[in-house]
Scaffold this motif. Sequence first.
Motif, PDB file in Angstrom:
ATOM      1  N   TYR A 230       0.347  -1.192  -0.030  1.00 14.04           N
ATOM      2  CA  TYR A 230      -0.014  -0.555  -0.019  1.00 14.04           C
ATOM      3  C   TYR A 230       0.718   1.431   0.048  1.00 14.04           C
ATOM      4  CZ  TYR A 230      -4.374  -2.894   0.350  1.00 14.04           C
ATOM      5  OH  TYR A 230      -5.436  -3.297   0.588  1.00 14.04           O
ATOM      6  N   GLU A 231       1.640   1.056   0.538  1.00 17.61           N
ATOM      7  CA  GLU A 231       2.783   2.204   0.633  1.00 17.61           C
ATOM      8  C   GLU A 231       3.551   2.781  -0.984  1.00 17.61           C
ATOM      9  OE1 GLU A 231       3.744   4.999   2.584  1.00 17.61           O
ATOM     10  OE2 GLU A 231       3.432   3.910   4.842  1.00 17.61           O
ATOM     11  N   ARG A 232       3.887   1.736  -2.126  1.00 23.68           N
ATOM     12  CA  ARG A 232       4.113   1.611  -3.257  1.00 23.68           C
ATOM     13  C   ARG A 232       2.720   2.776  -3.919  1.00 23.68           C
ATOM     14  NH1 ARG A 232       7.661   3.551  -6.269  1.00 23.68           N
ATOM     15  NH2 ARG A 232       7.399   2.932  -8.842  1.00 23.68           N
ATOM     16  N   LEU A 233       1.690   1.791  -3.177  1.00 28.72           N
ATOM     17  CA  LEU A 233       0.476   1.669  -4.603  1.00 28.72           C
ATOM     18  C   LEU A 233      -0.465   3.660  -4.116  1.00 28.72           C
ATOM     19  CD1 LEU A 233      -1.859   1.545  -6.180  1.00 28.72           C
ATOM     20  CD2 LEU A 233      -3.019   0.604  -3.747  1.00 28.72           C
ATOM     21  N   ASP A 234       0.267   4.421  -2.606  1.00 28.46           N
ATOM     22  CA  ASP A 234       0.260   5.546  -2.660  1.00 28.46           C
ATOM     23  C   ASP A 234       1.063   6.241  -3.260  1.00 28.46           C
ATOM     24  OD1 ASP A 234      -1.992   6.751  -0.941  1.00 28.46           O
ATOM     25  OD2 ASP A 234       0.399   7.469  -0.095  1.00 28.46           O
ATOM     26  N   GLN A 235       2.254   5.990  -3.136  1.00 32.15           N
ATOM     27  CA  GLN A 235       3.316   6.481  -3.293  1.00 32.15           C
ATOM     28  C   GLN A 235       3.036   7.224  -5.446  1.00 32.15           C
ATOM     29  OE1 GLN A 235       5.237   8.637  -1.905  1.00 32.15           O
ATOM     30  NE2 GLN A 235       5.249   9.767  -3.918  1.00 32.15           N
ATOM     31  N   LEU A 236       2.660   5.653  -5.942  1.00 34.14           N
ATOM     32  CA  LEU A 236       2.091   5.927  -7.504  1.00 34.14           C
ATOM     33  C   LEU A 236       1.291   7.220  -7.731  1.00 34.14           C
ATOM     34  CD1 LEU A 236       2.498   2.287  -8.197  1.00 34.14           C
ATOM     35  CD2 LEU A 236       4.388   4.363  -9.623  1.00 34.14           C
ATOM     36  N   THR A 237       0.298   6.867  -6.697  1.00 32.73           N
ATOM     37  CA  THR A 237      -1.335   7.629  -6.579  1.00 32.73           C
ATOM     38  C   THR A 237      -0.582   8.795  -6.712  1.00 32.73           C
ATOM     39  OG1 THR A 237      -2.256   5.914  -6.159  1.00 32.73           O
ATOM     40  CG2 THR A 237      -3.410   7.888  -6.050  1.00 32.73           C
ATOM     41  N   ILE A 238       0.353   9.153  -5.268  1.00 35.70           N
ATOM     42  CA  ILE A 238       0.799  10.816  -5.456  1.00 35.70           C
ATOM     43  C   ILE A 238       1.693  11.225  -6.572  1.00 35.70           C
ATOM     44  CG2 ILE A 238       2.510  12.167  -4.167  1.00 35.70           C
ATOM     45  CD1 ILE A 238      -0.359  11.583  -2.440  1.00 35.70           C
ATOM     46  N   ASP A 239       2.240  10.168  -6.486  1.00 38.11           N
ATOM     47  CA  ASP A 239       3.313  10.943  -8.705  1.00 38.11           C
ATOM     48  C   ASP A 239       2.004  11.032  -9.526  1.00 38.11           C
ATOM     49  OD1 ASP A 239       4.976  10.401  -6.639  1.00 38.11           O
ATOM     50  OD2 ASP A 239       6.070   8.924  -8.642  1.00 38.11           O
ATOM     51  N   LEU A 240       1.017  10.555 -10.117  1.00 32.34           N
ATOM     52  CA  LEU A 240       0.422  10.244 -10.634  1.00 32.34           C
ATOM     53  C   LEU A 240      -0.624  11.717  -9.913  1.00 32.34           C
ATOM     54  CD1 LEU A 240      -1.903   7.313 -12.210  1.00 32.34           C
ATOM     55  CD2 LEU A 240      -3.383   9.892 -11.589  1.00 32.34           C
ATOM     56  N   LEU A 241      -0.831  12.217  -8.962  1.00 32.77           N
ATOM     57  CA  LEU A 241      -1.794  13.201  -8.753  1.00 32.77           C
ATOM     58  C   LEU A 241      -1.123  14.406  -9.318  1.00 32.77           C
ATOM     59  CD1 LEU A 241      -4.338  12.209  -6.015  1.00 32.77           C
ATOM     60  CD2 LEU A 241      -4.548  12.621  -8.125  1.00 32.77           C
ATOM     61  N   LEU A 242       0.406  14.630  -8.849  1.00 28.74           N
ATOM     62  CA  LEU A 242       1.097  15.598  -8.799  1.00 28.74           C
ATOM     63  C   LEU A 242       1.869  15.767  -9.985  1.00 28.74           C
ATOM     64  CD1 LEU A 242       3.448  15.849  -5.568  1.00 28.74           C
ATOM     65  CD2 LEU A 242       1.324  16.847  -6.183  1.00 28.74           C
ATOM     66  N   GLY A 243       1.342  14.601 -11.219  1.00 32.98           N
ATOM     67  CA  GLY A 243       1.980  14.925 -13.146  1.00 32.98           C
ATOM     68  C   GLY A 243       2.920  14.256 -13.038  1.00 32.98           C
ATOM     69  N   MET A 244       3.469  13.772 -12.382  1.00 27.02           N
ATOM     70  CA  MET A 244       5.364  12.819 -12.440  1.00 27.02           C
ATOM     71  C   MET A 244       4.816  11.603 -13.003  1.00 27.02           C
ATOM     72  SD  MET A 244       7.285  15.260 -11.773  1.00 27.02           S
ATOM     73  CE  MET A 244       8.799  14.151 -10.952  1.00 27.02           C
ATOM     74  N   ARG A 245       3.416  11.198 -13.508  1.00 29.75           N
ATOM     75  CA  ARG A 245       3.712   9.488 -14.419  1.00 29.75           C
ATOM     76  C   ARG A 245       2.688  10.263 -15.875  1.00 29.75           C
ATOM     77  NH1 ARG A 245       5.347   5.138 -12.108  1.00 29.75           N
ATOM     78  NH2 ARG A 245       3.773   3.809 -13.129  1.00 29.75           N
TER      79      ARG A 245
END
Length: 190
Positions: free
Chosen positions: A174-189
């Motif tokens: 869940y830590e990895r999933l949440d960070q990927l979500t943050i990356d996505l929301l901040l435009g880094m994916r």
Amino acid sequence: MLGFIATLDHPEMVGVNPEVAHEHMADINFMHGVAQAWEAGKLFHIDLNDQYPGRYDQDLRFGSRDIKAAFYLVKFLEDVGYDGSKHYDAHAYRTEDYEGVKDFARGCMRTYLMLKEKAVQFNADPEIQAILAEINAEDPALAALFGKYSSEKADAIKALDFDRVAISKRGLKYERLDQLTIDLLLGMRS
Ligand SMILES: [Mn+2]
């Protein structure tokens, strides 16, 4: 309210109109409440805004305080195909003039639409979806025990022997999933 509605003479006439701020005020997970109302077929309307926990009814611009909660809410509404009213029960800062109020109104709608695009991106992201598939993979031995309650199922679950130590050794990412979500929301994916 869902429990109360079921006791009415005409429950089919009555649904709920949940509001982001009213749940966040009490530090409750709004998306879970909305999902419960949806599952019950009672999501008749929704009030979108934002709110800091423990404060008076702030009715802030949608998505301006808890962007991740707003994202998961929009993702839920879009994923299930909610097509009822989306009402912004919010108001601009008192410091705004007429143009500022229009900025506020545009902002509410713009944030919803940006998060709707982010939800499409989330659902198409191979790494995010691979983690979700792994987390949500069902144990075939347990699948038959899910769903509607029965005393037979309850007895079968009680009779199962769970290896607590072995189960807890497996990380759920869940830590990895949440960070990927943050990356996505901040435009880094991309
Ligand atoms: Mn309010």
